[in-house]
Design a protein around this motif. Sequence first.
Motif: not given
Length: 331
Positions: A73-83, A156-160, A142-146, A133-140
């Motif tokens: 969840s935090i990783g998704c917010h970090v990716i959102y912030a970087i974007q 390639d999109k998320y590893h780096d 960016v969602e890495i779910g099941f 941040s929004s206090s939802l598990p995933y930001p608008d």
Amino acid sequence: MNFNIVKNQVKRLGFVYNGVHHIYTFYLSCLKNWKRFKCRERIYSYGDDNPDKTFYVIGVNHTSAGLFAIVKSIGCHVIYAIQKGYIPVIDMQNFRSQLNDGVNEGNAWEAYYKQPCNYGLGDIKHSKNIVVSSSLPYPDGVEIGFDTTLDKNSYDKYHDLFKQYIVPNVAVATYADMKYANVIADKKQVLGVLCRGTDYTENKPVGHSIQPSPLQAIDKVREVMAEQGFEYVFLATEDKKIFDHFKHEFGDKLLFSGQKLYDGMNGKKYLSEIPVSCSAEKWQNIVDYYATIYILSKCDGLVAGLTCGSICSYFMTDGYEYVYFWNLGKY
């Protein structure tokens, strides 16, 4: 029986049902919109420092989630912030999770991981541009779910981004490297296997991915070892019954990190609800789990049920020779 009377009664019941259904649907829609509004992203200014920077403070309550559900969840917010061109700062001091459970322990994220860009809450307390941040598990957006397709494109999109920004602190990294050296040593062609039990298989949490049975997992592992030439099995599990099955089948070929094993849930819904004697034991259990997923990411291949731990190991790895995820639907 008068057919017309029955027909009219059915029509009336249908009208009532449709009316109630529409009201209930409208209520659910309002509830969802209210939650999104309540949990919305907010903009603040706390002073005049750092006028050329915008900090994105990541704060989400994860009251029952495991370590890697939190990390994902935090990783998704970090990716959102970087974007967005923001500087992410993780706040697990003012939000509840199993890492701190609301106890004033400082920023609990920093007990396990580094801040993504080396800014902590104390560094930005007088800053001019703050986005909370929004206090939802995933930001608008960016969602890495099941349901995420775990293929080369997603890797390639998320590893780096995971590799650069979701980094364990020195104590945790040193411990994980020591565990890896002790468990794997000079062994080659190690197949990593993640097989969850306990709260997954006993309580079947709604919306979570169905896990393979131990026998399903063992059959698949034997098949993959024969076809791909793997010599050892590294097992990531918290379930003693699953461990015993694998030990019986693979004997000396089975490698294990020594993470804590549970022989049932004893009436608890989530593993995070099982009490520990002190904060040191809690830290050790969490770090042992981190080390297990770290070792899994270092294996030569992966066979796993879809869980937050297996998804994170996929983005942590520098490359698997073979990957297989069970996709058995959801509970």
